[in-house]
Design a protein around this motif. Structure first.
Motif, PDB file in Angstrom:
ATOM      1  N   THR A  87      64.110  27.975  60.664  1.00  0.00           N
ATOM      2  CA  THR A  87      63.758  28.472  61.984  1.00  0.00           C
ATOM      3  C   THR A  87      62.729  29.598  61.890  1.00  0.00           C
ATOM      4  OG1 THR A  87      65.943  27.877  62.831  1.00  0.00           O
ATOM      5  CG2 THR A  87      64.664  29.457  64.129  1.00  0.00           C
ATOM      6  N   GLU A  93      65.292  26.159  67.077  1.00  0.00           N
ATOM      7  CA  GLU A  93      66.040  26.152  65.819  1.00  0.00           C
ATOM      8  C   GLU A  93      65.613  24.966  64.954  1.00  0.00           C
ATOM      9  OE1 GLU A  93      70.623  25.857  64.182  1.00  0.00           O
ATOM     10  OE2 GLU A  93      70.270  26.353  66.276  1.00  0.00           O
ATOM     11  N   THR A  95      66.246  22.137  62.240  1.00  0.00           N
ATOM     12  CA  THR A  95      67.333  21.312  61.704  1.00  0.00           C
ATOM     13  C   THR A  95      66.759  20.158  60.879  1.00  0.00           C
ATOM     14  OG1 THR A  95      67.384  19.956  63.722  1.00  0.00           O
ATOM     15  CG2 THR A  95      68.889  21.855  63.646  1.00  0.00           C
TER      16      THR A  95
END
Length: 131
Positions: A87, A93, A95
């Protein structure tokens, strides 16, 4: 020689070889970051590359390099194929999302080295792809 400098710069980028990228730059390189502040000097450019390598894994394809007749300016158009690994502050965010973006860079060249790098991509498109 200028075309070779630009090609060497992008080959080093794709290899993840920041020292080789830095070898292509003047000491006082002006790095205009997409939607960011201008950074002056190799050290700040290297710091930026370290940050980018931590957050993103990218490979550039479909490269087309353009060079002015006098060899003092160049541009490149390419596709960024990436993975969002960690991030980045102020962004969604991470992933492990993948993304694919058209992008371009503009260069000033001085004595066979890059003295200015301007990079552009559509940040809104990137955010859409990783959100």
């Amino acid at each position: 020689m200028s075309r070779d400098t630009i090609q060497t710069y992008f080959d080093a980028f794709n290899a993840g070889d920041t020292p080789a990228m830095l070898d292509c730059l003047t000491e006082d390189v002006a790095h205009h970051v997409n939607e960011g502040q201008v950074r002056i000097g190799k050290e700040k450019f290297g710091d930026f590359c370290d940050h980018m390598s931590r957050c993103y894994a990218e490979n550039l394809t479909d490269m087309v390099i353009f060079l002015s007749e006098d060899g003092t300016r160049a541009a490149a158009e390419y596709t960024v194929n990436g993975t969002y690994k960690a991030t980045d502050a102020g962004l969604p965010e991470a992933t492990g999302q993948t993304y694919k973006l058209p992008a371009g860079s503009f260069f000033s060249l001085q004595d066979g080295k890059i003295s200015r790098v301007v990079t552009y991509y559509n940040l809104a498109d990137w955010v859409r792809q990783v959100s």
